[in-house]
Design a protein around this motif. Sequence first.
Motif, PDB file in Angstrom:
ATOM      1  N   ILE A  77       0.846  -1.201   0.000  1.00 47.75           N
ATOM      2  CA  ILE A  77       0.000   0.000   0.000  1.00 47.75           C
ATOM      3  C   ILE A  77       0.881   1.251   0.000  1.00 47.75           C
ATOM      4  O   ILE A  77       0.691   2.163  -0.810  1.00 47.75           O
ATOM      5  N   LYS A  78       1.867   1.295   0.895  1.00 49.84           N
ATOM      6  CA  LYS A  78       2.757   2.457   0.989  1.00 49.84           C
ATOM      7  C   LYS A  78       3.495   2.685  -0.332  1.00 49.84           C
ATOM      8  O   LYS A  78       3.648   3.827  -0.779  1.00 49.84           O
ATOM      9  N   ALA A  79       3.927   1.604  -0.976  1.00 54.17           N
ATOM     10  CA  ALA A  79       4.663   1.728  -2.232  1.00 54.17           C
ATOM     11  C   ALA A  79       3.778   2.256  -3.362  1.00 54.17           C
ATOM     12  O   ALA A  79       4.272   2.877  -4.305  1.00 54.17           O
ATOM     13  N   SER A  80       2.462   2.022  -3.275  1.00 52.64           N
ATOM     14  CA  SER A  80       1.548   2.403  -4.359  1.00 52.64           C
ATOM     15  C   SER A  80       0.855   3.739  -4.137  1.00 52.64           C
ATOM     16  O   SER A  80       0.133   4.197  -5.025  1.00 52.64           O
ATOM     17  N   VAL A  81       1.057   4.378  -2.989  1.00 52.98           N
ATOM     18  CA  VAL A  81       0.404   5.668  -2.722  1.00 52.98           C
ATOM     19  C   VAL A  81       0.684   6.698  -3.823  1.00 52.98           C
ATOM     20  O   VAL A  81      -0.239   7.357  -4.310  1.00 52.98           O
ATOM     21  N   PRO A  82       1.946   6.866  -4.295  1.00 53.07           N
ATOM     22  CA  PRO A  82       2.187   7.867  -5.337  1.00 53.07           C
ATOM     23  C   PRO A  82       1.401   7.594  -6.635  1.00 53.07           C
ATOM     24  O   PRO A  82       1.056   8.530  -7.356  1.00 53.07           O
ATOM     25  N   ASP A  83       1.114   6.322  -6.916  1.00 57.22           N
ATOM     26  CA  ASP A  83       0.398   5.958  -8.147  1.00 57.22           C
ATOM     27  C   ASP A  83      -1.098   6.210  -8.057  1.00 57.22           C
ATOM     28  O   ASP A  83      -1.798   6.130  -9.070  1.00 57.22           O
ATOM     29  N   LEU A  84      -1.579   6.516  -6.872  1.00 61.52           N
ATOM     30  CA  LEU A  84      -3.015   6.769  -6.688  1.00 61.52           C
ATOM     31  C   LEU A  84      -3.485   7.936  -7.556  1.00 61.52           C
ATOM     32  O   LEU A  84      -4.627   7.967  -8.012  1.00 61.52           O
ATOM     33  N   ALA A  85      -2.595   8.863  -7.827  1.00 64.22           N
ATOM     34  CA  ALA A  85      -2.937  10.039  -8.643  1.00 64.22           C
ATOM     35  C   ALA A  85      -3.319   9.664 -10.070  1.00 64.22           C
ATOM     36  O   ALA A  85      -3.955  10.454 -10.771  1.00 64.22           O
ATOM     37  N   THR A  86      -2.971   8.442 -10.506  1.00 66.81           N
ATOM     38  CA  THR A  86      -3.322   8.014 -11.866  1.00 66.81           C
ATOM     39  C   THR A  86      -4.761   7.497 -11.952  1.00 66.81           C
ATOM     40  O   THR A  86      -5.262   7.267 -13.044  1.00 66.81           O
ATOM     41  N   SER A  87      -5.420   7.319 -10.802  1.00 68.41           N
ATOM     42  CA  SER A  87      -6.803   6.842 -10.790  1.00 68.41           C
ATOM     43  C   SER A  87      -7.758   7.980 -11.109  1.00 68.41           C
ATOM     44  O   SER A  87      -7.505   9.129 -10.748  1.00 68.41           O
ATOM     45  N   SER A  88      -8.868   7.645 -11.747  1.00 66.67           N
ATOM     46  CA  SER A  88      -9.841   8.689 -12.113  1.00 66.67           C
ATOM     47  C   SER A  88     -10.529   9.247 -10.874  1.00 66.67           C
ATOM     48  O   SER A  88     -10.664   8.560  -9.855  1.00 66.67           O
ATOM     49  N   ALA A  89     -10.986  10.487 -10.989  1.00 67.77           N
ATOM     50  CA  ALA A  89     -11.701  11.135  -9.879  1.00 67.77           C
ATOM     51  C   ALA A  89     -12.955  10.354  -9.526  1.00 67.77           C
ATOM     52  O   ALA A  89     -13.325  10.274  -8.348  1.00 67.77           O
ATOM     53  N   GLU A  90     -13.624   9.766 -10.527  1.00 66.49           N
ATOM     54  CA  GLU A  90     -14.846   8.995 -10.272  1.00 66.49           C
ATOM     55  C   GLU A  90     -14.556   7.768  -9.428  1.00 66.49           C
ATOM     56  O   GLU A  90     -15.316   7.446  -8.498  1.00 66.49           O
ATOM     57  N   ARG A  91     -13.467   7.066  -9.731  1.00 66.73           N
ATOM     58  CA  ARG A  91     -13.132   5.860  -8.959  1.00 66.73           C
ATOM     59  C   ARG A  91     -12.733   6.229  -7.530  1.00 66.73           C
ATOM     60  O   ARG A  91     -13.073   5.528  -6.583  1.00 66.73           O
ATOM     61  N   ILE A  92     -12.003   7.333  -7.378  1.00 66.10           N
ATOM     62  CA  ILE A  92     -11.626   7.801  -6.034  1.00 66.10           C
ATOM     63  C   ILE A  92     -12.878   8.156  -5.250  1.00 66.10           C
ATOM     64  O   ILE A  92     -13.045   7.766  -4.088  1.00 66.10           O
ATOM     65  N   ARG A  93     -13.802   8.881  -5.891  1.00 64.77           N
ATOM     66  CA  ARG A  93     -15.069   9.240  -5.239  1.00 64.77           C
ATOM     67  C   ARG A  93     -15.836   7.992  -4.804  1.00 64.77           C
ATOM     68  O   ARG A  93     -16.354   7.926  -3.690  1.00 64.77           O
ATOM     69  N   ASP A  94     -15.877   6.980  -5.666  1.00 60.64           N
ATOM     70  CA  ASP A  94     -16.634   5.760  -5.353  1.00 60.64           C
ATOM     71  C   ASP A  94     -16.065   5.046  -4.140  1.00 60.64           C
ATOM     72  O   ASP A  94     -16.812   4.444  -3.363  1.00 60.64           O
ATOM     73  N   GLU A  95     -14.748   5.089  -3.961  1.00 60.42           N
ATOM     74  CA  GLU A  95     -14.159   4.435  -2.789  1.00 60.42           C
ATOM     75  C   GLU A  95     -14.526   5.175  -1.505  1.00 60.42           C
ATOM     76  O   GLU A  95     -14.653   4.558  -0.460  1.00 60.42           O
ATOM     77  N   PHE A  96     -14.708   6.486  -1.590  1.00 63.17           N
ATOM     78  CA  PHE A  96     -15.151   7.240  -0.414  1.00 63.17           C
ATOM     79  C   PHE A  96     -16.637   7.086  -0.194  1.00 63.17           C
ATOM     80  O   PHE A  96     -17.113   7.149   0.911  1.00 63.17           O
TER      81      PHE A  96
END
Length: 197
Positions: free
Chosen positions: A178-197
Amino acid sequence: MNPKNPLQLPPIIEQVRELARQGDRLFLVGGAVRDAILGRSSRDFDFAVGGNAIRFSRHVANKLKGDFYALDEERDAGRVLLRDESGQRSVLDFVSMRGDSIEADLLERDFTINAMAIELSGGEHLYDPCGGSQDLRDQRLKACREDSIASDPIRVLRAIRLANQFDLRIEAKTLQMIKASVPDLATSSAERIRDEF
């Protein structure tokens, strides 16, 4: 599955099971299986289909008088929205099985607690190739594979949500992923980020 302690599946699952054609393989997968093991109710159901999932989901929508949407034609994924008498909505997602077996499909999933399936086309056998039911008992969140998080960085947020939602301890190796992949989170779409919240 232990016949002495069968999972309590909601009536909608039996309705979908009855609509499966002879010879079609149909599995309830993911979070709905996890919730059934925990004795929690769910209105969000994912199915893996050993055949044409869009065709089958359209068939389910027609028979159960629901709304049908083709989610992803390339991945052969369809969605059915149903409302019961009280107006509550259920979401049924059908996706063509990945790989050549249900075990191969489950190994492609994110976390072990979401990598379980119940065969609906015969016997209600529980498939649990990653040990998700034991991880639930041990209150542990664990990635299915070495690349589970890196292959889809949105799983960083999903891990945190699942750990909080089900009071789980994130396994040390998974926490490193998880820690190693935090910087790559920015490549996810805003819609997918919203859905996780």
